[in-house]
Design an enzyme around this catalytic site. Structure first.
Site, short mmCIF file in Angstrom:
data_model
loop_
_atom_site.label_atom_id
_atom_site.label_comp_id
_atom_site.label_asym_id
_atom_site.label_seq_id
_atom_site.Cartn_x
_atom_site.Cartn_y
_atom_site.Cartn_z
N THR A 1 0.82 -1.23 0.00
CA THR A 1 0.00 0.00 0.00
C THR A 1 0.85 1.27 0.00
OG1 THR A 1 -0.06 -0.10 2.41
CG2 THR A 1 -1.94 -1.07 1.24
N ASP B 1 0.88 -9.23 9.07
CA ASP B 1 1.57 -8.10 9.70
C ASP B 1 3.03 -8.47 9.93
OD1 ASP B 1 0.45 -5.48 11.53
OD2 ASP B 1 2.48 -6.20 11.93
N GLN C 1 8.11 0.93 9.04
CA GLN C 1 7.79 2.25 9.59
C GLN C 1 8.90 3.09 8.97
OE1 GLN C 1 7.58 5.45 10.49
NE2 GLN C 1 9.12 5.03 12.05
N THR D 1 18.50 1.19 2.76
CA THR D 1 18.39 2.66 2.64
C THR D 1 19.71 3.40 2.79
OG1 THR D 1 17.52 4.59 3.83
CG2 THR D 1 17.70 2.58 5.10
N GLU E 1 20.01 5.85 4.51
CA GLU E 1 20.11 6.28 5.91
C GLU E 1 21.18 5.48 6.67
OE1 GLU E 1 18.26 8.87 7.75
OE2 GLU E 1 18.18 9.46 5.65
N TYR F 1 15.49 4.58 13.15
CA TYR F 1 15.11 3.97 11.87
C TYR F 1 16.35 3.33 11.21
CZ TYR F 1 14.06 3.88 6.82
OH TYR F 1 13.93 3.50 5.50
N LYS G 1 17.20 -0.56 10.32
CA LYS G 1 17.46 -0.98 8.93
C LYS G 1 18.84 -1.62 8.78
CE LYS G 1 13.88 0.10 6.22
NZ LYS G 1 13.32 -0.75 5.18
N HIS H 1 13.72 8.56 -2.79
CA HIS H 1 12.98 8.62 -4.05
C HIS H 1 11.56 9.05 -3.75
CE1 HIS H 1 13.37 4.50 -2.55
NE2 HIS H 1 12.10 4.34 -2.91
P1 NAP Z 1 5.84 3.95 2.73
O1 NAP Z 1 5.11 4.68 1.67
O2 NAP Z 1 5.90 4.52 4.11
O3 NAP Z 1 5.16 2.48 2.83
C1 NAP Z 1 5.44 1.62 3.90
C2 NAP Z 1 4.59 0.37 3.76
O4 NAP Z 1 4.88 -0.51 4.85
C3 NAP Z 1 3.07 0.62 3.78
O5 NAP Z 1 2.48 -0.24 2.87
C4 NAP Z 1 2.71 0.22 5.19
O6 NAP Z 1 1.38 -0.22 5.34
C5 NAP Z 1 3.64 -0.98 5.40
N1 NAP Z 1 3.80 -1.36 6.79
C6 NAP Z 1 4.25 -0.61 7.83
N2 NAP Z 1 4.23 -1.33 8.97
C7 NAP Z 1 3.75 -2.57 8.65
C8 NAP Z 1 3.48 -3.75 9.40
N3 NAP Z 1 3.70 -3.81 10.72
N4 NAP Z 1 3.00 -4.82 8.74
C9 NAP Z 1 2.75 -4.78 7.40
N5 NAP Z 1 2.97 -3.69 6.66
C10 NAP Z 1 3.48 -2.59 7.27
O7 NAP Z 1 7.33 3.63 2.29
P2 NAP Z 1 8.01 3.71 0.83
O8 NAP Z 1 8.51 5.09 0.62
O9 NAP Z 1 7.13 3.07 -0.17
O10 NAP Z 1 9.31 2.82 1.07
C11 NAP Z 1 9.28 1.41 0.88
C12 NAP Z 1 10.43 0.78 1.63
O11 NAP Z 1 11.66 1.32 1.17
C13 NAP Z 1 10.44 1.00 3.14
O12 NAP Z 1 10.97 -0.16 3.74
C14 NAP Z 1 11.38 2.16 3.35
O13 NAP Z 1 11.93 2.12 4.65
C15 NAP Z 1 12.39 1.88 2.26
N6 NAP Z 1 13.10 3.03 1.69
C16 NAP Z 1 12.39 4.08 1.20
C17 NAP Z 1 13.07 5.12 0.58
C18 NAP Z 1 12.34 6.30 -0.01
O14 NAP Z 1 12.98 7.32 -0.29
N7 NAP Z 1 11.04 6.17 -0.29
C19 NAP Z 1 14.47 5.07 0.46
C20 NAP Z 1 15.14 3.96 0.97
C21 NAP Z 1 14.45 2.93 1.56
P3 NAP Z 1 0.18 0.82 5.72
O15 NAP Z 1 -0.22 1.48 4.41
O16 NAP Z 1 -0.85 -0.08 6.27
O17 NAP Z 1 0.74 1.80 6.69
O1 F7E Z 2 13.70 14.30 5.25
C1 F7E Z 2 14.92 17.58 6.32
C2 F7E Z 2 15.10 16.40 7.27
O2 F7E Z 2 11.63 13.13 6.01
C3 F7E Z 2 14.71 14.69 4.36
C4 F7E Z 2 12.51 8.02 4.05
O3 F7E Z 2 11.88 7.56 2.87
O4 F7E Z 2 14.44 8.72 2.82
C5 F7E Z 2 13.43 9.18 3.70
O5 F7E Z 2 13.99 9.68 4.91
C6 F7E Z 2 15.55 15.80 4.99
C7 F7E Z 2 16.00 15.51 6.42
O6 F7E Z 2 13.25 11.99 4.43
C8 F7E Z 2 11.74 19.09 7.16
O7 F7E Z 2 15.68 16.83 8.50
C9 F7E Z 2 13.76 19.76 6.75
O8 F7E Z 2 17.34 15.91 6.61
O9 F7E Z 2 11.85 13.78 3.58
P1 F7E Z 2 12.51 13.31 4.82
P2 F7E Z 2 14.47 11.19 5.08
O10 F7E Z 2 14.58 11.45 6.53
O11 F7E Z 2 15.66 11.44 4.23
C10 F7E Z 2 15.28 7.67 3.34
C11 F7E Z 2 16.26 7.28 2.26
C12 F7E Z 2 14.51 6.54 3.90
O12 F7E Z 2 14.98 5.41 3.91
C13 F7E Z 2 13.29 6.88 4.69
O13 F7E Z 2 12.42 5.74 4.74
O14 F7E Z 2 14.76 16.97 5.05
N1 F7E Z 2 13.75 18.41 6.62
N2 F7E Z 2 12.54 20.20 7.09
C14 F7E Z 2 12.50 17.97 6.85
N3 F7E Z 2 11.98 16.71 6.81
C15 F7E Z 2 10.66 16.58 7.09
N4 F7E Z 2 10.08 15.35 7.03
N5 F7E Z 2 9.88 17.67 7.42
C16 F7E Z 2 10.37 18.94 7.47
O15 F7E Z 2 9.67 19.90 7.75
#
Ligand code: NAP
Ligand code: F7E
Length: 370
Positions: free
Chosen positions: A13, A61, A86, A130, A132, A154, A158, A184
């Site tokens: 989702t 879950d 999360q 990630t 991160e 987080y 990870k 992304h």
């Molecule tokens: P997202 O939009 O936050 O989606 C997270 C998904 O995980 C949702 O489908 C959520 O379900 C599900 N989930 C959370 N807790 C769960 C649980 N206890 N059991 C089953 N499902 C659960 O994240 P995303 O941006 O698509 O990212 C996908 C993955 O890539 C994540 O693992 C994230 O940490 C990783 N990642 C993301 C990025 C990025 O920039 N987007 C970069 C690097 C890595 P609900 O809809 O029910 O909440």
């Molecule tokens: O923050 C700064 C914040 O929350 C990016 C997740 O998908 O990517 C994501 O994590 C930057 C940080 O993403 C605000 O402090 C400033 O330095 O958009 P973000 P994130 O923390 O990089 C990684 C790769 C993942 O793996 C994670 O799942 O932006 N920032 N002002 C802010 N961030 C937020 N959220 N809100 C602000 O107002």
């Protein structure tokens, strides 16, 4: 008849899960996704896929081993994409134990569910790792050899996921890999991640629905790509001969300030940033007459993190050379444009439909209204 590929996606989702489902359905896969029970039944990002004959949803879950074991046994997947997490870094400071359970132990539960069902040599596993992990970075740019220094609950969770995947690969000869994906984004990005918070606010301010946007660290640097491009890599990683980990990034870096400048410009407002740190402000210097001279962006301590990752830049050479993937198929400028155009339409449509949304991202992210 050739056997069908069967994919099981956790996190179906979410942003990535929805794009990956579309991608795999187009490739002829049978796609199964894990959903959680929620008090609201509408799953916005995948609603258009529900009812398709090859798309199936199941309740389970990441915190419930038995549900995962039973589901993997029932579906008999040939590929698992473990995207569930999360995924909000700020929230991981507020809910660290839940984050560890889902993002760290959840990965172990998936690996064990595969072994319990004796699928360890027929099912390939992708783990959503990630950038991160690089956290308080030890070098710039970051590649597959760069040491990790996780800098949030987080990232620490990870890191466990990354290492347990590597361990099972070596100990049990499993085809399991991590994609170390840099940020992304997309028009489906959660509304409290900084890019979407900015594009939605720019659209709402342009249409008179919001006065100001409050952000945290404007100088934070990220390597932002387009999510739709990144899901292809998840699939490519599982199609290789050998299981390996890959950095997926664009190789281009921008600050939060630059993202905000371009997003507001695309929505018709030119900003000039004045002042420093907590006193920095984005003032409108060109655009609609009633906004010129007004402060549209302010910094608030509420959005600073206890520890923040501030200098991410990926080196995607390995993915480019070995997967044949193009890291720059969507530029930063195109990404911002896609997101702003989408949100301009969304805000206008909500208005026509009379939808009252409290989608001030400040409120969604921190429960704060300024
Ligand atoms: P997202 O939009 O936050 O989606 C997270 C998904 O995980 C949702 O489908 C959520 O379900 C599900 N989930 C959370 N807790 C769960 C649980 N206890 N059991 C089953 N499902 C659960 O994240 P995303 O941006 O698509 O990212 C996908 C993955 O890539 C994540 O693992 C994230 O940490 C990783 N990642 C993301 C990025 C990025 O920039 N987007 C970069 C690097 C890595 P609900 O809809 O029910 O909440
Ligand atoms: O923050 C700064 C914040 O929350 C990016 C997740 O998908 O990517 C994501 O994590 C930057 C940080 O993403 C605000 O402090 C400033 O330095 O958009 P973000 P994130 O923390 O990089 C990684 C790769 C993942 O793996 C994670 O799942 O932006 N920032 N002002 C802010 N961030 C937020 N959220 N809100 C602000 O107002």
């Amino acid at each position: 008849m050739e056997k069908k590929n069967i994919a099981l996606i956790t996190g179906v989702t979410g942003q990535d899960g929805s794009y990956l489902s579309e991608f795999l359905l187009d490739k002829g896969y049978e796609v199964h996704g894990i959903i959680r029970r929620s008090s609201v039944d509408y799953r916005e990002r995948i609603a258009h896929l529900e009812g398709k004959p090859d798309f199936h949803l199941h309740y389970a879950d990441m915190g419930d081993s038995m549900s995962l074991v039973k589901l993997v046994g029932k579906v008999q997947p040939t590929e698992i994409y473990n995207l569930a997490a999360q995924s909000h870094v700020q929230v991981s400071f507020d809910a660290p134990e839940f984050t560890a359970d889902v993002d760290a132990v959840g990965v172990l539960r998936i690996l064990e569910a595969v072994r319990t069902n004796h699928l360890e040599h027929s099912c390939r596993i992708y783990q959503a790792s990630t950038s991160e992990l690089y956290g308080k970075v030890e070098e710039v740019p970051q590649n597959e050899q760069t040491p990790f220094h996780p800098y949030s609950p987080y990232a620490v969770a990870k890191l466990y996921g990354y290492w347990i995947v590597k361990e099972y690969r070596e100990a049990y000869d499993m085809f399991c890999c991590s994609g170390i994906l840099f940020n992304h984004e997309s028009e489906r990005r959660g509304e409290t991640f900084v890019t979407r918070k900015i594009t939605l606010a720019a659209a709402r301010i342009a249409q008179g629905k919001q006065e100001k946007l409050y952000l945290g660290n404007l100088s934070s640097l990220r390597d932002w790509g387009y999510a739709k491009d990144y899901v292809e890599c998840m699939w490519l990683i599982l199609q290789q001969e050998k299981p390996e980990d890959y950095v997926i990034a664009t190789g281009v870096q921008h600050s939060v300030r630059e993202f905000a400048y371009l997003a507001f410009k695309t929505a018709g407002m030119e900003l000039e940033f004045r002042g420093e740190g907590i006193n920095e402000k984005g003032v409108c210097v060109a655009g609609p007459a009633h906004l010129v001279g007004k402060t549209l962006v302010e910094v608030s301590e509420d959005f600073y993190r206890p520890t923040d990752v501030v200098n991410l830049l990926g080196d995607p050479s390995k993915a480019k050379n070995e997967l044949g993937w193009n890291p720059q198929s969507t530029s930063f400028e195109q990404l911002v444009s896609i997101m702003v155009k989408h949100d301009m339409q969304k805000v206008a449509a909500d208005h026509v439909a009379g939808v009252m949304r409290t989608n001030l991202a400040e409120y969604l992210e921190k429960g704060i209204t300024k």
